[in-house]
Design a protein around this motif. Structure first.
Motif, PDB file in Angstrom:
ATOM      1  N   VAL A  33     -58.428  24.732 -56.407  1.00  0.00           N
ATOM      2  CA  VAL A  33     -57.479  24.525 -57.497  1.00  0.00           C
ATOM      3  C   VAL A  33     -58.276  24.407 -58.793  1.00  0.00           C
ATOM      4  N   VAL A  34     -57.891  25.191 -59.786  1.00  0.00           N
ATOM      5  CA  VAL A  34     -58.618  25.267 -61.058  1.00  0.00           C
ATOM      6  C   VAL A  34     -58.067  24.192 -62.000  1.00  0.00           C
ATOM      7  N   ALA A  35     -58.830  23.108 -62.162  1.00  0.00           N
ATOM      8  CA  ALA A  35     -58.362  21.926 -62.888  1.00  0.00           C
ATOM      9  C   ALA A  35     -57.958  22.226 -64.324  1.00  0.00           C
ATOM     10  N   ASP A  36     -58.676  23.112 -65.005  1.00  0.00           N
ATOM     11  CA  ASP A  36     -58.344  23.391 -66.402  1.00  0.00           C
ATOM     12  C   ASP A  36     -57.325  24.518 -66.549  1.00  0.00           C
ATOM     13  N   ALA A  37     -56.692  24.913 -65.446  1.00  0.00           N
ATOM     14  CA  ALA A  37     -55.636  25.921 -65.486  1.00  0.00           C
ATOM     15  C   ALA A  37     -54.408  25.461 -64.698  1.00  0.00           C
ATOM     16  N   VAL A  38     -54.257  24.135 -64.579  1.00  0.00           N
ATOM     17  CA  VAL A  38     -53.044  23.550 -63.994  1.00  0.00           C
ATOM     18  C   VAL A  38     -52.543  22.468 -64.945  1.00  0.00           C
ATOM     19  N   GLY A  39     -51.267  22.141 -64.817  1.00  0.00           N
ATOM     20  CA  GLY A  39     -50.711  21.100 -65.673  1.00  0.00           C
ATOM     21  C   GLY A  39     -49.412  20.552 -65.113  1.00  0.00           C
ATOM     22  N   SER A  40     -48.994  19.464 -65.721  1.00  0.00           N
ATOM     23  CA  SER A  40     -47.728  18.810 -65.392  1.00  0.00           C
ATOM     24  C   SER A  40     -47.110  18.312 -66.695  1.00  0.00           C
ATOM     25  N   ARG A  41     -45.841  17.940 -66.642  1.00  0.00           N
ATOM     26  CA  ARG A  41     -45.202  17.365 -67.825  1.00  0.00           C
ATOM     27  C   ARG A  41     -45.923  16.092 -68.254  1.00  0.00           C
ATOM     28  N   ASN A  42     -46.288  15.278 -67.286  1.00  0.00           N
ATOM     29  CA  ASN A  42     -46.989  14.023 -67.550  1.00  0.00           C
ATOM     30  C   ASN A  42     -48.454  14.206 -67.130  1.00  0.00           C
ATOM     31  N   PRO A  43     -49.402  14.020 -68.056  1.00  0.00           N
ATOM     32  CA  PRO A  43     -50.809  14.232 -67.687  1.00  0.00           C
ATOM     33  C   PRO A  43     -51.284  13.316 -66.565  1.00  0.00           C
ATOM     34  N   ARG A  44     -50.697  12.143 -66.427  1.00  0.00           N
ATOM     35  CA  ARG A  44     -51.072  11.230 -65.336  1.00  0.00           C
ATOM     36  C   ARG A  44     -50.719  11.842 -63.982  1.00  0.00           C
ATOM     37  N   ASP A  45     -49.587  12.530 -63.912  1.00  0.00           N
ATOM     38  CA  ASP A  45     -49.212  13.207 -62.659  1.00  0.00           C
ATOM     39  C   ASP A  45     -50.230  14.285 -62.297  1.00  0.00           C
ATOM     40  N   ALA A  46     -50.696  15.030 -63.297  1.00  0.00           N
ATOM     41  CA  ALA A  46     -51.703  16.071 -63.036  1.00  0.00           C
ATOM     42  C   ALA A  46     -53.006  15.444 -62.539  1.00  0.00           C
ATOM     43  N   GLN A  47     -53.404  14.351 -63.169  1.00  0.00           N
ATOM     44  CA  GLN A  47     -54.637  13.668 -62.758  1.00  0.00           C
ATOM     45  C   GLN A  47     -54.521  13.158 -61.318  1.00  0.00           C
ATOM     46  N   LEU A  48     -53.395  12.541 -60.992  1.00  0.00           N
ATOM     47  CA  LEU A  48     -53.191  12.038 -59.629  1.00  0.00           C
ATOM     48  C   LEU A  48     -53.174  13.181 -58.618  1.00  0.00           C
ATOM     49  N   ALA A  49     -52.587  14.306 -59.007  1.00  0.00           N
ATOM     50  CA  ALA A  49     -52.551  15.468 -58.111  1.00  0.00           C
ATOM     51  C   ALA A  49     -53.965  15.946 -57.790  1.00  0.00           C
ATOM     52  N   LEU A  50     -54.818  16.039 -58.809  1.00  0.00           N
ATOM     53  CA  LEU A  50     -56.197  16.488 -58.578  1.00  0.00           C
ATOM     54  C   LEU A  50     -56.959  15.498 -57.704  1.00  0.00           C
ATOM     55  N   GLU A  51     -56.733  14.215 -57.917  1.00  0.00           N
ATOM     56  CA  GLU A  51     -57.370  13.201 -57.070  1.00  0.00           C
ATOM     57  C   GLU A  51     -56.912  13.345 -55.621  1.00  0.00           C
ATOM     58  N   ARG A  52     -55.616  13.534 -55.441  1.00  0.00           N
ATOM     59  CA  ARG A  52     -55.101  13.673 -54.075  1.00  0.00           C
ATOM     60  C   ARG A  52     -55.627  14.947 -53.418  1.00  0.00           C
ATOM     61  N   LEU A  53     -55.652  16.032 -54.167  1.00  0.00           N
ATOM     62  CA  LEU A  53     -56.167  17.285 -53.605  1.00  0.00           C
ATOM     63  C   LEU A  53     -57.602  17.122 -53.129  1.00  0.00           C
ATOM     64  N   ARG A  54     -58.439  16.469 -53.933  1.00  0.00           N
ATOM     65  CA  ARG A  54     -59.825  16.208 -53.504  1.00  0.00           C
ATOM     66  C   ARG A  54     -59.842  15.404 -52.210  1.00  0.00           C
ATOM     67  N   ALA A  55     -59.016  14.368 -52.148  1.00  0.00           N
ATOM     68  CA  ALA A  55     -58.960  13.519 -50.953  1.00  0.00           C
ATOM     69  C   ALA A  55     -58.504  14.308 -49.728  1.00  0.00           C
ATOM     70  N   GLU A  56     -57.701  15.322 -49.940  1.00  0.00           N
ATOM     71  CA  GLU A  56     -57.203  16.160 -48.841  1.00  0.00           C
ATOM     72  C   GLU A  56     -58.193  17.260 -48.457  1.00  0.00           C
ATOM     73  N   GLY A  57     -59.319  17.342 -49.180  1.00  0.00           N
ATOM     74  CA  GLY A  57     -60.338  18.337 -48.855  1.00  0.00           C
ATOM     75  C   GLY A  57     -60.200  19.661 -49.583  1.00  0.00           C
ATOM     76  N   VAL A  58     -59.296  19.714 -50.564  1.00  0.00           N
ATOM     77  CA  VAL A  58     -59.162  20.915 -51.387  1.00  0.00           C
ATOM     78  C   VAL A  58     -60.234  20.855 -52.469  1.00  0.00           C
ATOM     79  N   SER A  59     -60.869  21.973 -52.755  1.00  0.00           N
ATOM     80  CA  SER A  59     -61.894  22.017 -53.799  1.00  0.00           C
ATOM     81  C   SER A  59     -61.227  22.097 -55.164  1.00  0.00           C
ATOM     82  N   VAL A  60     -61.558  21.159 -56.038  1.00  0.00           N
ATOM     83  CA  VAL A  60     -61.077  21.175 -57.417  1.00  0.00           C
ATOM     84  C   VAL A  60     -62.225  21.714 -58.268  1.00  0.00           C
ATOM     85  N   VAL A  61     -61.958  22.814 -58.968  1.00  0.00           N
ATOM     86  CA  VAL A  61     -62.997  23.544 -59.690  1.00  0.00           C
ATOM     87  C   VAL A  61     -62.554  23.806 -61.128  1.00  0.00           C
TER      88      VAL A  61
END
Length: 182
Positions: A127-155
């Motif tokens: 998942v390309v961190a600087d090419a994803v977004g959400s209405r609320n930036p906190r939701d986007a940040q939490l999503a990236l944290e969860r993806l990392r925890a699930e073993g998805v590569s955040v790049v």
């Protein structure tokens, strides 16, 4: 997990749609970065697929992206996860590339559910961190944290581009770095 490889990847653009994007935090930068990565994918022959979540309500893929993606590469869905949508499953069955590079919105809903679903389906997901977004930036940040925890590569976008290119000094590198990496 292996490095991203242009020959083994496809780019998935998730729900970057006309009526949704104005509400997304940092929307102009998200669209610009998705467009940059789309351009690099096209230059390198990386397959591109896109989804539209309920286009009747949220509109179509934004024009700067839509004009570079053939209609047959865009799938409509109502499932939040690309991996769960029947029309998208048919597309996935035709793609042999084991790596999927995901960009789009919303990070905490459709991007997250698509990434986890594709990973559970056996794909290597980035998942390309600087090419994803959400209405609320906190939701986007939490999503990236969860993806990392699930073993998805955040790049980052540049990580994708430089791994796809593999080396400097080629005509391809010069052309792409001049046009897309400013």
């Amino acid at each position: 997990m292996a490095l991203m490889d242009a020959a083994r990847s496809f780019l998935l653009i998730v729900d970057v749609q006309e009526r949704l994007m104005p509400a997304v935090h940092g929307n102009e930068q998200v669209v610009a970065n998705v467009a940059r990565l789309l351009g690099v994918a096209r230059e390198l022959g990386v397959p591109v697929r896109a989804s539209e979540q309920y286009p009747k309500g949220l509109g179509r893929l934004v024009a700067p992206l839509r004009e570079h993606i053939p209609n047959e590469a865009i799938s409509e869905k109502v499932h939040f996860s690309y991996a769960e949508a029947p029309a998208c499953q048919a597309v996935l069955a035709q793609l042999e590339q084991p790596q999927v590079i995901i960009v789009g919105v919303e990070a905490h809903v459709c991007v997250l559910q698509s990434a986890i679903g594709l990973q559970q389906g056996g794909r290597d997901v980035f998942v390309v961190a600087d090419a994803v977004g959400s209405r609320n930036p906190r939701d986007a940040q939490l999503a990236l944290e969860r993806l990392r925890a699930e073993g998805v590569s955040v790049v980052s976008l540049e990580m994708v581009v430089f791994e796809w290119l593999q080396q400097a000094g080629t005509a391809e590198f010069k052309r792409i770095s001049r046009q897309y990496l400013r």
